[in-house]
Design a protein around this motif. Structure first.
Motif, mmCIF file in Angstrom:
data_model
loop_
_atom_site.group_PDB
_atom_site.id
_atom_site.type_symbol
_atom_site.label_atom_id
_atom_site.label_comp_id
_atom_site.label_asym_id
_atom_site.label_seq_id
_atom_site.Cartn_x
_atom_site.Cartn_y
_atom_site.Cartn_z
ATOM 1 N N CYS A 1 44.041 27.952 32.271
ATOM 2 C CA CYS A 1 44.363 26.870 33.207
ATOM 3 C C CYS A 1 44.716 25.603 32.431
ATOM 4 O O CYS A 1 44.740 25.581 31.201
ATOM 5 C CB CYS A 1 43.206 26.615 34.180
ATOM 6 N N ARG B 1 37.678 28.280 37.290
ATOM 7 C CA ARG B 1 38.982 27.666 37.540
ATOM 8 C C ARG B 1 40.104 28.695 37.583
ATOM 9 O O ARG B 1 41.235 28.375 37.909
ATOM 10 C CB ARG B 1 39.300 26.650 36.445
ATOM 11 N N THR B 2 39.811 29.913 37.125
ATOM 12 C CA THR B 2 40.834 30.941 37.209
ATOM 13 C C THR B 2 40.190 32.194 37.795
ATOM 14 O O THR B 2 39.372 32.835 37.142
ATOM 15 C CB THR B 2 41.497 31.222 35.854
ATOM 16 N N VAL C 1 43.133 22.859 31.953
ATOM 17 C CA VAL C 1 42.105 22.039 31.293
ATOM 18 C C VAL C 1 42.278 22.041 29.777
ATOM 19 O O VAL C 1 42.418 21.001 29.144
ATOM 20 C CB VAL C 1 40.685 22.520 31.683
ATOM 21 N N CYS D 1 41.126 31.898 26.123
ATOM 22 C CA CYS D 1 39.912 31.273 26.663
ATOM 23 C C CYS D 1 39.093 32.333 27.399
ATOM 24 O O CYS D 1 39.616 33.388 27.755
ATOM 25 C CB CYS D 1 40.277 30.108 27.588
ATOM 26 N N CYS E 1 36.914 31.065 33.621
ATOM 27 C CA CYS E 1 35.772 30.485 34.341
ATOM 28 C C CYS E 1 36.151 30.387 35.809
ATOM 29 O O CYS E 1 37.134 30.994 36.228
ATOM 30 C CB CYS E 1 35.415 29.120 33.749
HETATM 31 S S1 SF4 Z 1 38.683 25.609 32.130
HETATM 32 FE FE1 SF4 Z 1 40.651 26.693 32.067
HETATM 33 S S2 SF4 Z 1 41.053 26.912 29.876
HETATM 34 FE FE2 SF4 Z 1 38.828 26.492 30.082
HETATM 35 S S3 SF4 Z 1 37.843 28.494 30.283
HETATM 36 FE FE3 SF4 Z 1 38.265 27.816 32.345
HETATM 37 S S4 SF4 Z 1 40.249 28.791 32.760
HETATM 38 FE FE4 SF4 Z 1 40.039 28.823 30.564
#
Ligand code: SF4
Length: 500
Positions: free
Chosen positions: A436, A395-396, A438, A390, A393
């Motif tokens: 992550c 979230r990480t 998601v 991925c 974003c």
């Molecule tokens: S939401 Fe999670 S899986 Fe999707 S891009 Fe962000 S870190 Fe990666």
């Protein structure tokens, strides 16, 4: 949008083979054109407005500049397919071409004739430096280049070719070598018979074989050398070195037309005509049709697509595909991918070369990897396991998953020279590295092996999925090493001889 751009978009909206191409214009019968609202002039002798200068009638019967109609109305292409079929995927049926075999010893590479699309590359060393050139060829071959081209530009380079071949033999590299000749190929092939013999194929640029009366003689000498040494040739036309006499002839013919073509169309016609006429001449000189490969390289994406569509339509020689002078970095990769993907999707192209300008000190093997990745991501061939990762974003916020994706991708590619023989089929394996929860577990389940790393605020655990099922959870500082071990175990158990 510029006028030419509008025309190109318009032509691209026509189904392949629909209508008839007249240089820069495709003329279609009334009712065939997908841009029927835009093509008011199709009522005029069934000619498509996209190829005409001047003004056109709009839908309200008003006369206005053609471009304004094109800008206002760009409807989606329509199809006549039934609507109750499942959604299909994959490339079109491959264009049927003759097969040309390029060989060195036991190694035989078929180009065309239904064979998988071949990846090739070119060195940028001084060919007279036999050791340096042999080392770069070895690197390109080990990266997966199935043919390697070297320039043979002077007597020193021609004299070095047998030594290069010898060095490669000592290193166990049996990749066939292609000699790239310009201006003096007829002399070099005659004066250096060991060079002519050591090469597995000759590239001849018909625009660079001489001028005036000498041109035909020198071209014939090169073809005769190919016949004498039983070598295939690529007749490689390039718009940067187009045969000026032929271009002048096509321009003269154009001037006699009641409505002369645009300069761009004349250029396309000259490229295609040069390739085909020189191939026909080679056959007249005794070279078998299945010893000829053609290319018509240009540096513009839309130009390349237009030229190769026409070349593919007019002949059945295998085609070498590549965007010349594609450029540096992401621009070169994007331009090459854009052009080649369209043509490959239409079944056009039997061997590819990605002409990337390496960054100073950059690795020449990049062009091989990009070529392989184009074919593999299009589902045309498999070279090495693919890593799905991925983009990351908010979230990480750590770089752990980026590091892991990079490490595992490098690890997989580095293993391939050994794995290819020991674990047949491993090149089709997919590995997912996700940032992550998601999309991590979902994407990981679709891969052969997937790992979903913890995002910001998530529990510091990384579930690993094998063939769609969660099998274990990794924690701590050594996740990368442990995941690599899991991947190796999977490879051994699923692709090893014992698993067969
Ligand atoms: S939401 Fe999670 S899986 Fe999707 S891009 Fe962000 S870190 Fe990666």
């Amino acid at each position: 949008m510029g006028r030419n751009q509008a025309r190109r978009q318009h032509r691209a909206a026509l189904a392949p083979g629909q209508g008839r191409q007249y240089g820069n214009s495709r003329h279609v019968a009334a009712g065939q054109c997908h841009h029927r609202q835009s093509c008011r002039r199709r009522r005029d002798a069934a000619r498509c407005a996209s190829g005409l200068e001047g003004r056109v009638e709009n839908q309200r019967g008003q006369i206005e500049p053609e471009i304004s109609v094109m800008e206002r109305e760009m409807p989606m292409p329509q199809t006549n397919l039934p609507t109750n079929l499942p959604i299909g995927s994959g490339p079109s049926v491959r264009r049927l071409s003759r097969g040309a075999t390029i060989s060195y010893g036991e190694r035989k590479i078929m180009v065309g004739g239904g064979a998988p699309v071949v990846v090739q590359s070119m060195t940028n060393t001084d060919t007279a430096d036999a050791i340096g050139t042999a080392i770069q060829i070895k690197d390109l071959a080990r990266a997966g280049s199935e043919l390697v081209r070297i320039t043979v530009n002077n007597p020193e380079a021609a004299a070095a070719v047998p030594a290069i071949r010898e060095q490669l033999d000592k290193m166990g590299i049996d990749v066939p070598l292609v000699g790239d000749f310009h201006y003096n190929g007829h002399t070099l092939l005659n004066d250096f018979p060991e060079c002519a013999q050591a090469l597995s194929k000759y590239r001849i640029n018909p625009g660079n074989v001489g001028k005036g009366a000498k041109r035909d003689t020198q071209y014939a000498q090169m073809i005769e050398a190919a016949c004498r040494y039983d070598k295939p040739v690529r007749i490689g036309v390039n718009w940067g070195s187009l045969d000026q006499a032929l271009l002048a002839r096509i321009m003269d013919e154009n001037a006699l037309r009641s409505q002369p073509w645009l300069a761009q169309a004349v250029m396309y016609e000259a490229l295609v005509t040069s390739a085909i006429e020189n191939a026909q001449r080679a056959e007249e000189l005794g070279l078998a049709a299945d010893r000829i490969i053609l290319s018509c390289k240009v540096s513009g994406v839309q130009d390349l697509i237009a030229v190769y569509r026409e070349l593919a339509r007019r002949c059945d020689y295998p085609l070498h595909l590549g965007l010349t002078e594609a450029g540096m970095g992401s621009k070169g990769i994007v331009a090459s991918t854009a052009a080649l993907s369209v043509l490959l999707q239409e079944g056009i192209g039997d061997t590819i070369r990605i002409s990337l300008t390496p960054e100073p000190g950059g690795d020449r093997t990049r062009e091989v990897i990009v070529g392989q990745e184009i074919l593999q991501t299009m589902g045309l061939r498999k070279f090495a396991p693919m890593v799905i990762a991925c983009p990351g974003c908010g979230r990480t916020t750590s770089t752990v998953f980026q590091d892991l994706a990079d490490k595992i991708q490098t690890y997989l590619r580095d293993q391939m020279p050994v794995w290819k023989k020991a674990y047949p089929g491993v090149e089709g394996m997919n590995v997912a590295v996700m940032g992550c929860i998601v999309n991590g577990p979902g994407e990981s389940k679709h891969a052969n092996i997937g790992i979903s790393l913890p995002g910001t605020g998530e529990s510091p655990a990384a579930p690993v999925f094998i063939d769609g099922e969660k099998k274990l959870t990794l924690r701590g500082e050594r996740i990368a090493e442990e995941f690599q071990a899991v991947v190796l175990d999977y490879v051994k158990s699923h692709y090893g001889q014992a698993a067969a």
